[in-house]
Design a protein around this motif. Structure first.
Motif, PDB file in Angstrom:
ATOM      1  N   ASP A  21       0.825  -1.208   0.000  1.00  9.94           N
ATOM      2  CA  ASP A  21       0.000   0.000   0.000  1.00  9.94           C
ATOM      3  C   ASP A  21       0.862   1.263   0.000  1.00  9.94           C
ATOM      4  O   ASP A  21       2.052   1.231   0.298  1.00  9.94           O
ATOM      5  N   SER A  38     -11.890   1.578  -8.022  1.00  3.44           N
ATOM      6  CA  SER A  38     -11.730   2.892  -7.429  1.00  3.44           C
ATOM      7  C   SER A  38     -13.113   3.488  -7.271  1.00  3.44           C
ATOM      8  O   SER A  38     -13.961   3.341  -8.161  1.00  3.44           O
ATOM      9  N   PHE A  89     -14.102  -1.148  -2.785  1.00  2.00           N
ATOM     10  CA  PHE A  89     -12.992  -2.065  -2.502  1.00  2.00           C
ATOM     11  C   PHE A  89     -13.487  -3.510  -2.390  1.00  2.00           C
ATOM     12  O   PHE A  89     -12.965  -4.411  -3.060  1.00  2.00           O
ATOM     13  N   TYR A 133      -6.411  -1.220  -6.041  1.00  2.51           N
ATOM     14  CA  TYR A 133      -7.426  -0.275  -5.595  1.00  2.51           C
ATOM     15  C   TYR A 133      -6.775   1.084  -5.386  1.00  2.51           C
ATOM     16  O   TYR A 133      -5.671   1.179  -4.831  1.00  2.51           O
ATOM     17  N   SER A 168     -11.101   0.285   2.068  1.00  3.11           N
ATOM     18  CA  SER A 168      -9.794  -0.131   1.560  1.00  3.11           C
ATOM     19  C   SER A 168      -8.707   0.052   2.610  1.00  3.11           C
ATOM     20  O   SER A 168      -7.870  -0.835   2.820  1.00  3.11           O
ATOM     21  N   SER A 206      -6.648  -2.856   4.761  1.00  3.41           N
ATOM     22  CA  SER A 206      -5.191  -2.902   4.789  1.00  3.41           C
ATOM     23  C   SER A 206      -4.661  -2.909   6.226  1.00  3.41           C
ATOM     24  O   SER A 206      -3.755  -3.667   6.567  1.00  3.41           O
TER      25      SER A 206
END
Lengths: 85, 248
Positions: free
Chosen positions: B10, B75, B133, B156, B216, B220
């Protein structure tokens, strides 16, 4: 009228985000597209639009002449000078 | 639904020095966008900040993979700074920049990536509001289950809303991108940076909140934490996530 050539080079650099290239890097008689500077077809559209806006000139998108006008700084210079006259 | 996820990468604004929570609070006045050294200069010059962060994580995710993977890109808003500028130009009756127009379509990012990596596999581009997401992950799962692909690259990305649209924000804003390689669980042992997760959802209409983090980023955070389970909520769904303990 060397100024117009410099102006055109700066316009190319600004319009096409050529971050690493300076005015002195662009030769007057060098090819702008594919060889030489290495611009591509999207650049041609973008540059055509910028020239149209900046100098208020008409550009025929599909003619052979247009191709010629965009071949080098010298050709572009001659075209803009003549179109503005 | 069970999937294996590995190479999760990320990037978010200020990720070098701040946690996600700190970065959200700080805002985005001075951001150093990724440099993208792997992209030739003549192609790099056209890449927006949105493209740069998405391409960075995508490239990191597949750095150790030699075969071409199909891509699912998701997105919520796409390259909204770019599209809103185009809309403003339209409203002002200005000519549109051909470059900006060409790169404003929703699948521009995975397409750029496929050109840069000479990848001829299929691409899907998804947008599904707050659920973008997780719906992207559903699409990845569908692709894997169909048997067309053994592995899928999932990308993403979302950028902070441009000022014009900030009045409509219904979740916290932070420019970020996440990429991962997803496959179905198999007999094979999990790789070092691989985890098996289960996700399910139920329809659950709830009033929108404006202060929650995008799914998203929550995903993560959860993936990188020791936490076993979590629930992500949007205004339409509840998503139930859990990790499989495979260290037997």
């Amino acid at each position: 009228m060397a100024d117009l050539k410099i102006e055109l080079k700066q316009l190319i650099i600004d319009t096409l985000d050529l971050e690493d290239i300076e005015i002195n890097d662009i030769q007057d008689d060098e090819a702008l597209f594919i060889d030489g500077l290495g611009l591509d077809s999207i650049d041609a559209l973008e540059l055509g639009l910028a020239i149209k806006k900046t100098y208020n000139v008409k550009i025929d998108a599909n003619s052979e002449e247009t191709k010629q006008h965009f071949s080098s700084i010298n050709a572009l210079y001659a075209f803009v000078k003549q179109a503005k006259a | 639904m069970n999937v294996n996820i590995r190479h999760l990468n990320d990037w978010y604004a200020h990720c070098d020095e701040l946690t996600i929570e700190q970065a959200i609070l700080l805002g985005e006045d001075e951001i150093t966008w990724p440099k993208l050294d792997f992209v030739p200069a003549m192609q790099r010059r056209r890449l927006s900040p949105f493209a740069k962060m998405a391409l960075l994580v995508a490239n990191n995710a597949v750095s150790e993979i030699t075969k071409d993977l199909p891509i699912v890109f998701s997105s919520r808003h796409g390259d909204l700074p770019k599209t809103s500028k185009l809309l403003a130009d339209l409203a002002d009756k200005n000519a549109l920049s051909p470059t900006a127009f060409g790169l404003s379509v929703h699948n521009a990012i995975p397409s750029l990536f496929s050109i840069l990596t000479n990848n001829k596999q299929a691409i899907n581009a998804i947008s599904a509001g707050q659920d973008s997401f997780m719906m992207g992950l559903i699409d990845v799962y569908a692709r894997l289950k169909s048997g067309i692909a053994e592995e899928v690259l999932f990308i993403y990305a979302d950028q902070q809303l441009p000022k014009t649209y900030l009045g409509f924000q219904d979740e916290q804003q932070l420019s970020h991108a996440i990429a991962m390689v997803v496959s179905l669980p198999s007999e094979q042992k999990l790789a070092a940076d691989e985890q098996q997760i289960t996700f399910n959802f139920e329809y659950c209409r709830q009033s929108a909140t404006t202060n929650s983090m995008p799914a998203s980023l929550l995903f993560s955070q959860w993936y990188n934490s020791q936490q076993q389970e979590t629930v992500l909520s949007s205004s339409n769904y509840k998503w139930f996530l859990s990790k499989h303990d495979t260290t037997v």
